[in-house]
Scaffold this active site. Structure first.
Site, PDB file in Angstrom:
ATOM      1  N   CYS A  15      46.522 -62.712-100.862  1.00 13.06           N
ATOM      2  CA  CYS A  15      46.484 -61.319-101.327  1.00 13.06           C
ATOM      3  C   CYS A  15      47.340 -61.118-102.573  1.00 13.06           C
ATOM      4  O   CYS A  15      47.022 -60.289-103.430  1.00 13.06           O
ATOM      5  CB  CYS A  15      46.983 -60.385-100.228  1.00 13.06           C
ATOM      6  SG  CYS A  15      46.151 -60.538 -98.650  1.00 13.06           S
ATOM      7  N   CYS A  20      48.800 -57.208-100.530  1.00 20.36           N
ATOM      8  CA  CYS A  20      48.619 -57.184 -99.083  1.00 20.36           C
ATOM      9  C   CYS A  20      48.866 -55.776 -98.532  1.00 20.36           C
ATOM     10  O   CYS A  20      49.441 -54.918 -99.200  1.00 20.36           O
ATOM     11  CB  CYS A  20      49.521 -58.212 -98.407  1.00 20.36           C
ATOM     12  SG  CYS A  20      48.976 -58.663 -96.732  1.00 20.36           S
ATOM     13  N   ASP A  21      48.463 -55.583 -97.281  1.00 17.24           N
ATOM     14  CA  ASP A  21      48.313 -54.247 -96.702  1.00 17.24           C
ATOM     15  C   ASP A  21      49.454 -53.277 -96.960  1.00 17.24           C
ATOM     16  O   ASP A  21      49.242 -52.140 -97.363  1.00 17.24           O
ATOM     17  CB  ASP A  21      48.135 -54.364 -95.184  1.00 17.24           C
ATOM     18  CG  ASP A  21      46.848 -55.053 -94.791  1.00 17.24           C
ATOM     19  OD1 ASP A  21      46.104 -55.489 -95.688  1.00 17.24           O
ATOM     20  OD2 ASP A  21      46.596 -55.166 -93.584  1.00 17.24           O
ATOM     21  N   LYS A  22      50.697 -53.689 -96.678  1.00 13.65           N
ATOM     22  CA  LYS A  22      51.817 -52.747 -96.718  1.00 13.65           C
ATOM     23  C   LYS A  22      52.347 -52.529 -98.128  1.00 13.65           C
ATOM     24  O   LYS A  22      53.166 -51.638 -98.352  1.00 13.65           O
ATOM     25  CB  LYS A  22      52.955 -53.224 -95.809  1.00 13.65           C
ATOM     26  CG  LYS A  22      52.527 -53.511 -94.372  1.00 13.65           C
ATOM     27  CD  LYS A  22      51.719 -52.388 -93.767  1.00 13.65           C
ATOM     28  CE  LYS A  22      51.103 -52.776 -92.431  1.00 13.65           C
ATOM     29  NZ  LYS A  22      50.113 -53.860 -92.501  1.00 13.65           N
ATOM     30  N   GLU A  54      49.665 -55.201 -85.009  1.00 12.65           N
ATOM     31  CA  GLU A  54      48.219 -55.015 -85.013  1.00 12.65           C
ATOM     32  C   GLU A  54      47.575 -55.931 -83.978  1.00 12.65           C
ATOM     33  O   GLU A  54      47.918 -57.111 -83.882  1.00 12.65           O
ATOM     34  CB  GLU A  54      47.641 -55.323 -86.396  1.00 12.65           C
ATOM     35  CG  GLU A  54      48.086 -54.346 -87.455  1.00 12.65           C
ATOM     36  CD  GLU A  54      47.546 -54.661 -88.832  1.00 12.65           C
ATOM     37  OE1 GLU A  54      47.734 -53.831 -89.734  1.00 12.65           O
ATOM     38  OE2 GLU A  54      46.944 -55.735 -89.016  1.00 12.65           O
ATOM     39  N   SER A 108      44.270 -53.914 -86.841  1.00  9.03           N
ATOM     40  CA  SER A 108      43.956 -54.381 -88.180  1.00  9.03           C
ATOM     41  C   SER A 108      42.786 -53.586 -88.730  1.00  9.03           C
ATOM     42  O   SER A 108      41.944 -53.083 -87.978  1.00  9.03           O
ATOM     43  CB  SER A 108      43.593 -55.868 -88.129  1.00  9.03           C
ATOM     44  OG  SER A 108      42.920 -56.266 -89.296  1.00  9.03           O
ATOM     45  N   ASP A 157      49.929 -60.234 -93.165  1.00  7.82           N
ATOM     46  CA  ASP A 157      49.465 -59.847 -91.838  1.00  7.82           C
ATOM     47  C   ASP A 157      48.541 -60.912 -91.253  1.00  7.82           C
ATOM     48  O   ASP A 157      48.582 -61.207 -90.061  1.00  7.82           O
ATOM     49  CB  ASP A 157      48.721 -58.512 -91.906  1.00  7.82           C
ATOM     50  CG  ASP A 157      49.645 -57.345 -92.197  1.00  7.82           C
ATOM     51  OD1 ASP A 157      50.832 -57.588 -92.480  1.00  7.82           O
ATOM     52  OD2 ASP A 157      49.190 -56.198 -92.146  1.00  7.82           O
ATOM     53  N   CYS A 207      41.996 -59.232 -98.245  1.00  6.40           N
ATOM     54  CA  CYS A 207      40.887 -59.435 -97.306  1.00  6.40           C
ATOM     55  C   CYS A 207      39.687 -58.568 -97.676  1.00  6.40           C
ATOM     56  O   CYS A 207      39.826 -57.377 -97.943  1.00  6.40           O
ATOM     57  CB  CYS A 207      41.348 -59.160 -95.892  1.00  6.40           C
ATOM     58  SG  CYS A 207      42.707 -60.248 -95.369  1.00  6.40           S
TER      59      CYS A 207
END
Length: 557
Positions: free
Chosen positions: A49, A122-124, A446, A472, A81, A194
């Site tokens: 990511c 990435c996600d956060k 998650e 997730s 993650d 992702c």
């Protein structure tokens, strides 16, 4: 007189020592009157990511200089993650959102920066940056590292979720180990976040809708040239925003957050968007609560056919017109506010003016408003005696979003996954994973591994899974997360026992256990608060200060 915030460290005789330090990192006499702009670089080789971010940071740095600013680059952390999923390490994922926010705020305010350009993948990274940007309220822009392209196997599009589901398929005998390894080796072909409409791509879309990243930028592929060109343009726009004094809180209005919620419903976005939007809005001082999601869900249909529950990936959405095309459809239907502005100072109505009214006819990713995948949004807010503060159900792809069944209770994700892989979960069960909330986990892990294993075994339509943890963005099926109050603080989810009948009804927005108030009160008297096993370190600190998930699991209330 220099009105820049950075004049506190660059102007006057008393700041000669400060300037000497700045000269050492490349400042010359003429640079002390230019805006100092932080480049918060999330580059890391921990995860695909973020591994492409450095070239974007360097491109932005060049553009800032060319546009009349002085960049100062600093690093922010990331965790993966996808790599920590299903392990103790996942407890640090949501915590990292706060660390990222704190680090950006700390660096920018300590150095009196005039603006910040944040880069994440990435996600956060996205909500972390937005929380910091809302706290500081200095001119800001976000550059998303970009989505990954789909992996390919025998002509089939793969994502990281394909690998998680393959584990369940293997244990149920649907595939062999050779197929599992083929999926593992082919699902992630390079750099980028992702590829489905998972959390990273959902949150990048949120930022675009809020006006803090450029139109079309949230769906670009990480490895495409247009992503570098977008980084260059973003830096140029930020310098202009500093000159015009356009600040984040000018853009982060209640209407803007309502727009963001509308768009995540339309694109089939991640449940995590609920948590993160609540946190960002709270920081911005905007009155958005969990009930707003249900109110908007009732009006906004799902019009994008995207993974995890759909067919296509984010690069397909980009080719079909991206977030601006989705927004134009919603704008024409009166489902978003056209008077909200972006970082360029343009209203939504203005910058969507040249976007077609209808989606392209040569694609099936984006549908028109009168031909939706689902007539209502896919993120339902459920309440009842198991979630008086609310919970979040993701119901896209679920044919019958109603189930009543016996509770199969697990005190951790690991115990649950072991039971699933042993084929102990049967059709009609309601799987309960508790003590995984913000306080109880701590960190609100998650539950992708258990839900993917359930789907892989063919039980996705036949089993409900509820938890005070999270899911997730890659999760689908009849799942309910963010149950609040959580088990660790005495929420009713802590009081249920094996075999209690639980009803999950996304049609009536209901989640309840078939117990009387008197029985619940009796059990509450016998309840013993779990001992927090983390005595020192960041997880210990986090568990003491984090808020309930219904308020966004923030740490600075």
């Amino acid at each position: 007189m220099n009105k820049l915030r950075s004049s506190a460290i660059t102007q006057g005789v008393q700041r000669s020592p400060n300037r000497s330090m700045l000269r050492a990192v490349g400042f010359n006499d003429e640079d002390f009157n230019k805006p100092i702009i932080g480049v918060a670089n999330g580059y890391s080789t921990i995860t695909p990511c973020n591994m492409g971010l450095n070239k974007l940071a360097l491109k932005a740095e060049e553009s800032i200089k060319r546009s009349g600013g002085m960049p100062q680059m600093f690093g922010t952390i990331t965790v993966s993650d996808g790599i920590s999923m299903g392990t103790e390490g996942m407890k640090y994922s949501l915590v990292s959102r706060e660390v990222i926010a704190d680090s950006i705020e700390t660096a920018c305010n300590a150095q009196s920066m005039d603006g910040v350009l944040a880069i994440g993948g990435c996600d956060k990274n996205m909500p972390g940056a937005m929380i910091a940007i809302a706290r500081m309220n200095i001119p800001s822009i976000f550059i998303y590292g970009g989505t990954i392209k789909p992996g390919k196997l025998h002509g089939e599009d793969l994502t990281v979720v394909s690998a998680f589901e393959a584990v369940g398929q293997l244990t149920s005998g649907k595939i062999n180990e050779e197929r599992l390894i083929q999926v593992e080796k082919n699902c992630i072909p390079g750099a980028g976040s992702c590829g489905g409409m998972f959390t990273a791509n959902t949150m990048s879309a949120v930022i675009e809708v809020l006006g803090l990243s450029l139109p079309h930028s949230s769906t670009m592929a990480a490895e495409d040239l247009e992503k570098e060109l977008s980084a260059d343009k973003s830096a140029e726009i930020l310098v202009s925003a500093i000159e015009k004094d356009i600040r984040p809180l000018d853009l982060m209005t209640k209407k803007a957050f309502e727009n963001a919620i509308s768009v995540i419903m339309a694109i089939g976005g991640s449940t995590n968007a609920v948590l993160h939007i609540l946190a960002i809005a709270n920081t911005a001082g905007i009155d958005i609560n969990i009930n707003d999601f249900e109110r908007i869900r009732q009006k906004v249909p799902v019009i994008c056919d995207l993974k995890p529950s759909g067919k296509y990936v984010t690069v397909d959405l980009h080719k079909a017109g991206g977030i601006p095309q989705v927004m134009k459809i919603l704008l024409n239907a009166g489902l978003i506010h056209g008077d909200c502005k972006n970082i360029e100072g343009k209203t939504i109505s203005e910058y969507l003016q040249n976007i077609p009214d209808k989606p392209p006819t040569n694609q099936n990713v984006i549908r028109d408003i009168d031909n939706p995948l689902y007539k209502k949004g896919h993120l339902a807010i459920l309440k009842g005696n198991l979630a008086s503060e609310g919970s979040v159900a993701k119901i896209s792809g679920v044919k019958n979003p109603v189930l009543t069944g016996p509770a199969k209770i697990f005190e951790s994700e690991e115990d649950c996954l072991k039971s699933i892989l042993n084929n102990d979960i049967k059709a009609g069960d309601v799987v309960v994973i508790r003590n995984e909330g913000p306080v109880g986990g701590p960190g609100m892990r998650e539950m992708l591994a258990p839900t993917s294993a359930i789907v892989g075994q063919g039980l996705g339509e036949k089993v409900a899974l509820i938890t005070d943890g999270r899911f997730s963005g890659g999760t689908y099926g009849l799942v309910v997360g963010h149950i609040a109050p959580e088990a660790a603080v005495g929420g009713n989810i802590a009081l249920i026992k094996q075999g209690d009948l639980i009803t999950v009804d996304a049609v009536k927005q209901l989640i309840e256990v078939d117990l009387s108030d008197e029985e619940l009160e009796k059990r509450k008297k016998d309840w013993v608060k779990p001992i927090q096993k983390y005595k020192r370190g960041i997880l210990s600190k986090y568990s003491r200060i984090v808020s309930t998930s219904s308020l966004g699991a923030v740490t600075d209330l």
